[in-house]
Design a protein around this motif. Sequence first.
Motif, PDB file in Angstrom:
ATOM      1  N   LEU A  21      12.179  -4.484 -27.991  1.00 36.61           N
ATOM      2  CA  LEU A  21      10.419  -3.464 -28.717  1.00 36.61           C
ATOM      3  C   LEU A  21       9.958  -3.763 -27.246  1.00 36.61           C
ATOM      4  N   GLU A  22       9.903  -5.446 -26.160  1.00 34.56           N
ATOM      5  CA  GLU A  22       9.071  -5.764 -24.707  1.00 34.56           C
ATOM      6  C   GLU A  22      10.020  -6.794 -24.299  1.00 34.56           C
ATOM      7  N   GLY A  23       9.990  -6.959 -23.117  1.00 34.82           N
ATOM      8  CA  GLY A  23      10.967  -8.131 -22.533  1.00 34.82           C
ATOM      9  C   GLY A  23      11.957  -7.577 -21.031  1.00 34.82           C
ATOM     10  N   LYS A  24      12.624  -8.397 -20.785  1.00 35.70           N
ATOM     11  CA  LYS A  24      12.906  -8.231 -19.636  1.00 35.70           C
ATOM     12  C   LYS A  24      13.669  -8.984 -19.624  1.00 35.70           C
ATOM     13  N   VAL A  25      15.328  -9.177 -19.140  1.00 38.98           N
ATOM     14  CA  VAL A  25      16.686  -9.711 -19.578  1.00 38.98           C
ATOM     15  C   VAL A  25      17.354  -9.091 -18.779  1.00 38.98           C
ATOM     16  N   LYS A  26      18.138 -10.757 -18.296  1.00 33.17           N
ATOM     17  CA  LYS A  26      19.068 -10.793 -17.722  1.00 33.17           C
ATOM     18  C   LYS A  26      20.218 -11.546 -18.533  1.00 33.17           C
ATOM     19  N   VAL A  27      21.692 -11.130 -18.966  1.00 34.64           N
ATOM     20  CA  VAL A  27      22.535 -11.664 -19.491  1.00 34.64           C
ATOM     21  C   VAL A  27      23.693 -12.033 -18.703  1.00 34.64           C
ATOM     22  N   TYR A  28      24.042 -12.850 -18.735  1.00 32.95           N
ATOM     23  CA  TYR A  28      25.170 -13.577 -17.523  1.00 32.95           C
ATOM     24  C   TYR A  28      26.227 -13.643 -18.549  1.00 32.95           C
ATOM     25  N   PRO A  29      27.501 -12.857 -18.673  1.00 34.40           N
ATOM     26  CA  PRO A  29      28.567 -13.749 -20.122  1.00 34.40           C
ATOM     27  C   PRO A  29      28.946 -14.747 -18.431  1.00 34.40           C
ATOM     28  N   ASP A  30      29.703 -15.744 -19.856  1.00 36.52           N
ATOM     29  CA  ASP A  30      30.036 -16.783 -18.730  1.00 36.52           C
ATOM     30  C   ASP A  30      31.586 -16.471 -18.015  1.00 36.52           C
ATOM     31  N   GLY A  31      31.369 -16.654 -17.562  1.00 37.95           N
ATOM     32  CA  GLY A  31      32.866 -16.351 -16.104  1.00 37.95           C
ATOM     33  C   GLY A  31      32.767 -15.008 -15.244  1.00 37.95           C
ATOM     34  N   SER A  32      31.489 -14.690 -15.710  1.00 40.66           N
ATOM     35  CA  SER A  32      30.696 -14.002 -14.675  1.00 40.66           C
ATOM     36  C   SER A  32      30.017 -13.926 -13.508  1.00 40.66           C
ATOM     37  N   ASN A  33      29.511 -13.855 -12.267  1.00 43.34           N
ATOM     38  CA  ASN A  33      28.152 -13.516 -11.769  1.00 43.34           C
ATOM     39  C   ASN A  33      27.543 -12.318 -11.279  1.00 43.34           C
ATOM     40  N   GLU A  34      27.837 -11.371 -12.482  1.00 41.32           N
ATOM     41  CA  GLU A  34      27.606 -10.319 -12.534  1.00 41.32           C
ATOM     42  C   GLU A  34      26.307 -10.089 -13.830  1.00 41.32           C
ATOM     43  N   ALA A  35      25.108  -9.537 -14.262  1.00 44.08           N
ATOM     44  CA  ALA A  35      24.738  -9.987 -14.932  1.00 44.08           C
ATOM     45  C   ALA A  35      24.446  -8.351 -15.448  1.00 44.08           C
ATOM     46  N   VAL A  36      24.200  -8.052 -16.903  1.00 45.28           N
ATOM     47  CA  VAL A  36      23.729  -7.078 -17.662  1.00 45.28           C
ATOM     48  C   VAL A  36      22.211  -7.317 -18.087  1.00 45.28           C
ATOM     49  N   GLU A  37      21.994  -5.850 -17.607  1.00 49.58           N
ATOM     50  CA  GLU A  37      20.098  -6.329 -17.296  1.00 49.58           C
ATOM     51  C   GLU A  37      19.684  -4.737 -18.717  1.00 49.58           C
ATOM     52  N   ILE A  38      18.972  -5.473 -19.967  1.00 46.84           N
ATOM     53  CA  ILE A  38      18.428  -4.867 -20.758  1.00 46.84           C
ATOM     54  C   ILE A  38      17.189  -5.074 -20.891  1.00 46.84           C
ATOM     55  N   GLY A  39      16.458  -4.144 -21.176  1.00 48.90           N
ATOM     56  CA  GLY A  39      14.670  -4.148 -21.837  1.00 48.90           C
ATOM     57  C   GLY A  39      13.851  -3.265 -22.936  1.00 48.90           C
ATOM     58  N   ALA A  40      12.824  -3.326 -22.767  1.00 52.76           N
ATOM     59  CA  ALA A  40      11.891  -2.881 -23.929  1.00 52.76           C
ATOM     60  C   ALA A  40      12.987  -1.400 -23.872  1.00 52.76           C
ATOM     61  N   GLY A  41      12.945  -0.631 -24.891  1.00 56.19           N
ATOM     62  CA  GLY A  41      13.598   0.386 -25.439  1.00 56.19           C
ATOM     63  C   GLY A  41      14.587   0.499 -25.289  1.00 56.19           C
ATOM     64  N   ASP A  42      15.625  -0.599 -24.750  1.00 56.93           N
ATOM     65  CA  ASP A  42      17.039  -0.860 -25.298  1.00 56.93           C
ATOM     66  C   ASP A  42      17.207  -1.462 -26.426  1.00 56.93           C
ATOM     67  N   LEU A  43      18.525  -0.881 -27.038  1.00 55.75           N
ATOM     68  CA  LEU A  43      19.585  -1.231 -28.399  1.00 55.75           C
ATOM     69  C   LEU A  43      21.353  -2.101 -27.735  1.00 55.75           C
ATOM     70  N   VAL A  44      21.311  -2.785 -28.051  1.00 56.24           N
ATOM     71  CA  VAL A  44      21.830  -3.770 -27.389  1.00 56.24           C
ATOM     72  C   VAL A  44      23.033  -3.605 -28.415  1.00 56.24           C
ATOM     73  N   VAL A  45      24.479  -4.070 -28.217  1.00 54.64           N
ATOM     74  CA  VAL A  45      25.704  -4.584 -29.146  1.00 54.64           C
ATOM     75  C   VAL A  45      26.165  -5.638 -28.126  1.00 54.64           C
ATOM     76  N   PHE A  46      25.722  -6.864 -29.201  1.00 59.03           N
ATOM     77  CA  PHE A  46      26.996  -8.442 -27.733  1.00 59.03           C
ATOM     78  C   PHE A  46      27.758  -8.549 -29.635  1.00 59.03           C
ATOM     79  N   PRO A  47      29.159  -8.661 -28.288  1.00 62.08           N
ATOM     80  CA  PRO A  47      30.593  -9.048 -29.355  1.00 62.08           C
ATOM     81  C   PRO A  47      30.200  -9.856 -29.980  1.00 62.08           C
ATOM     82  N   LYS A  48      31.515 -10.343 -31.198  1.00 59.23           N
ATOM     83  CA  LYS A  48      31.399 -11.469 -31.957  1.00 59.23           C
ATOM     84  C   LYS A  48      31.765 -12.772 -30.828  1.00 59.23           C
ATOM     85  N   GLY A  49      31.253 -13.934 -30.790  1.00 63.58           N
ATOM     86  CA  GLY A  49      32.273 -15.177 -29.621  1.00 63.58           C
ATOM     87  C   GLY A  49      31.899 -14.577 -28.811  1.00 63.58           C
ATOM     88  N   MET A  50      31.029 -13.797 -27.600  1.00 67.42           N
ATOM     89  CA  MET A  50      30.588 -13.635 -26.370  1.00 67.42           C
ATOM     90  C   MET A  50      29.195 -14.762 -25.861  1.00 67.42           C
TER      91      MET A  50
END
Length: 143
Positions: free
Chosen positions: A97-126
Amino acid sequence: MACASASINTGLLFSKQPSKLQKNFNHTPSLSLTTIRSMRVRAETMSTTIEKLGVKIERNPPESKLTELGVKKWPKWGCPPSKFPWTYSAKETCYLLEGKVKVYPDGSNEAVEIGAGDLVVFPKGMSCTWDVSVAVDKHYNFE
Protein backbone atom coordinates in the motif's frame (compact mmCIF):
# COMPACT_ATOMS: atom_id res chain seq x y z
CA MET A 1 15.31 14.60 -63.67
CA ALA A 2 14.93 13.64 -59.99
CA CYS A 3 12.58 16.57 -59.41
CA ALA A 4 10.39 15.64 -62.38
CA SER A 5 10.25 12.06 -61.13
CA ALA A 6 9.22 13.28 -57.67
CA SER A 7 6.48 15.43 -59.23
CA ILE A 8 5.12 12.50 -61.13
CA ASN A 9 5.17 10.21 -58.08
CA THR A 10 3.44 12.73 -55.82
CA GLY A 11 1.25 14.37 -58.45
CA LEU A 12 -1.93 12.80 -57.07
CA LEU A 13 -1.34 14.22 -53.65
CA PHE A 14 -1.17 17.76 -54.95
CA SER A 15 -3.65 17.61 -57.84
CA LYS A 16 -6.65 19.95 -57.84
CA GLN A 17 -9.05 16.99 -57.78
CA PRO A 18 -8.37 14.84 -54.70
CA SER A 19 -8.38 11.08 -55.19
CA LYS A 20 -10.82 8.82 -53.30
CA LEU A 21 -7.98 7.90 -50.96
CA GLN A 22 -7.28 11.56 -50.22
CA LYS A 23 -10.97 12.30 -49.61
CA ASN A 24 -11.22 9.44 -47.11
CA PHE A 25 -7.97 10.40 -45.44
CA ASN A 26 -8.97 14.05 -45.18
CA HIS A 27 -12.26 13.11 -43.56
CA THR A 28 -10.84 10.64 -41.05
CA PRO A 29 -11.57 12.09 -37.62
CA SER A 30 -8.50 12.94 -35.61
CA LEU A 31 -8.08 11.95 -31.98
CA SER A 32 -9.17 14.58 -29.52
CA LEU A 33 -6.90 15.74 -26.75
CA THR A 34 -9.31 14.14 -24.25
CA THR A 35 -9.04 10.79 -26.04
CA ILE A 36 -5.25 10.99 -26.10
CA ARG A 37 -5.14 11.81 -22.38
CA SER A 38 -7.53 8.94 -21.63
CA MET A 39 -5.33 6.56 -23.62
CA ARG A 40 -2.24 7.77 -21.74
CA VAL A 41 -3.94 7.28 -18.35
CA ARG A 42 -4.98 3.74 -19.30
CA ALA A 43 -1.45 2.96 -20.51
CA GLU A 44 0.05 4.31 -17.28
CA THR A 45 -2.33 2.25 -15.13
CA MET A 46 -1.96 -0.95 -17.11
CA SER A 47 -0.62 -3.88 -15.18
CA THR A 48 2.84 -5.20 -16.02
CA THR A 49 4.38 -8.35 -14.61
CA ILE A 50 8.08 -9.06 -14.33
CA GLU A 51 10.14 -11.74 -12.66
CA LYS A 52 13.56 -10.91 -11.32
CA LEU A 53 15.85 -13.07 -9.22
CA GLY A 54 12.95 -15.41 -8.41
CA VAL A 55 10.58 -12.64 -7.27
CA LYS A 56 7.42 -12.00 -9.30
CA ILE A 57 6.19 -8.40 -9.36
CA GLU A 58 2.94 -7.20 -10.88
CA ARG A 59 2.91 -3.43 -11.05
CA ASN A 60 -0.51 -1.76 -10.90
CA PRO A 61 -2.63 -4.92 -10.82
CA PRO A 62 -6.28 -4.27 -11.71
CA GLU A 63 -8.64 -3.79 -8.79
CA SER A 64 -10.57 -6.85 -10.01
CA LYS A 65 -7.51 -9.05 -9.41
CA LEU A 66 -6.97 -7.65 -5.91
CA THR A 67 -10.64 -8.31 -5.13
CA GLU A 68 -10.45 -11.83 -6.58
CA LEU A 69 -7.43 -12.60 -4.36
CA GLY A 70 -9.15 -11.06 -1.30
CA VAL A 71 -6.17 -8.78 -0.64
CA LYS A 72 -8.10 -6.36 1.60
CA LYS A 73 -8.96 -9.28 3.92
CA TRP A 74 -5.31 -10.32 4.32
CA PRO A 75 -3.45 -9.27 7.47
CA LYS A 76 -1.34 -6.12 7.36
CA TRP A 77 2.28 -5.57 8.28
CA GLY A 78 4.45 -2.50 8.28
CA CYS A 79 7.89 -1.29 9.21
CA PRO A 80 9.86 1.97 9.27
CA PRO A 81 12.95 2.53 7.14
CA SER A 82 15.39 -0.21 8.14
CA LYS A 83 17.57 -3.04 6.87
CA PHE A 84 17.15 -6.66 7.97
CA PRO A 85 17.59 -10.27 6.82
CA TRP A 86 14.55 -12.43 6.07
CA THR A 87 13.88 -16.04 5.03
CA TYR A 88 10.54 -17.12 3.59
CA SER A 89 9.37 -20.34 5.25
CA ALA A 90 6.37 -20.32 2.90
CA LYS A 91 5.44 -18.65 -0.38
CA GLU A 92 4.34 -15.08 0.37
CA THR A 93 2.13 -12.91 -1.79
CA CYS A 94 1.93 -9.30 -0.66
CA TYR A 95 0.44 -6.04 -1.89
CA LEU A 96 2.29 -2.87 -0.93
CA LEU A 97 0.00 0.00 0.00
CA GLU A 98 2.93 2.26 0.84
CA GLY A 99 6.68 2.08 0.85
CA LYS A 100 9.80 1.54 -1.17
CA VAL A 101 12.09 -1.47 -0.72
CA LYS A 102 15.15 -3.03 -2.30
CA VAL A 103 15.25 -6.77 -1.71
CA TYR A 104 18.68 -8.41 -2.11
CA PRO A 105 18.40 -12.20 -2.51
CA ASP A 106 21.28 -14.00 -0.76
CA GLY A 107 24.19 -14.57 -3.12
CA SER A 108 23.25 -11.67 -5.39
CA ASN A 109 24.53 -8.12 -5.59
CA GLU A 110 21.43 -7.18 -7.57
CA ALA A 111 18.28 -5.93 -5.92
CA VAL A 112 14.62 -6.34 -6.70
CA GLU A 113 12.90 -2.98 -6.24
CA ILE A 114 9.31 -2.95 -5.05
CA GLY A 115 7.00 -0.17 -3.99
CA ALA A 116 3.48 1.06 -3.43
CA GLY A 117 1.02 -0.51 -5.87
CA ASP A 118 3.07 -3.68 -6.42
CA LEU A 119 1.67 -7.19 -5.99
CA VAL A 120 4.71 -9.32 -5.15
CA VAL A 121 5.28 -13.08 -4.82
CA PHE A 122 8.31 -14.32 -2.87
CA PRO A 123 9.11 -18.04 -3.27
CA LYS A 124 9.25 -20.43 -0.34
CA GLY A 125 12.81 -20.88 0.92
CA MET A 126 14.14 -17.56 -0.36
CA SER A 127 16.63 -15.83 1.95
CA CYS A 128 17.25 -12.16 1.37
CA THR A 129 17.92 -8.77 2.92
CA TRP A 130 15.22 -6.12 2.95
CA ASP A 131 16.46 -2.54 2.62
CA VAL A 132 13.44 -0.35 3.37
CA SER A 133 13.98 3.27 2.33
CA VAL A 134 10.34 4.42 2.71
CA ALA A 135 8.14 2.98 5.48
CA VAL A 136 6.18 -0.09 4.35
CA ASP A 137 2.50 -0.81 4.83
CA LYS A 138 1.36 -4.00 3.13
CA HIS A 139 -1.21 -6.77 3.04
CA TYR A 140 0.31 -10.24 2.99
CA ASN A 141 -0.68 -13.88 2.58
CA PHE A 142 1.43 -17.00 3.23
CA GLU A 143 0.65 -20.24 1.42
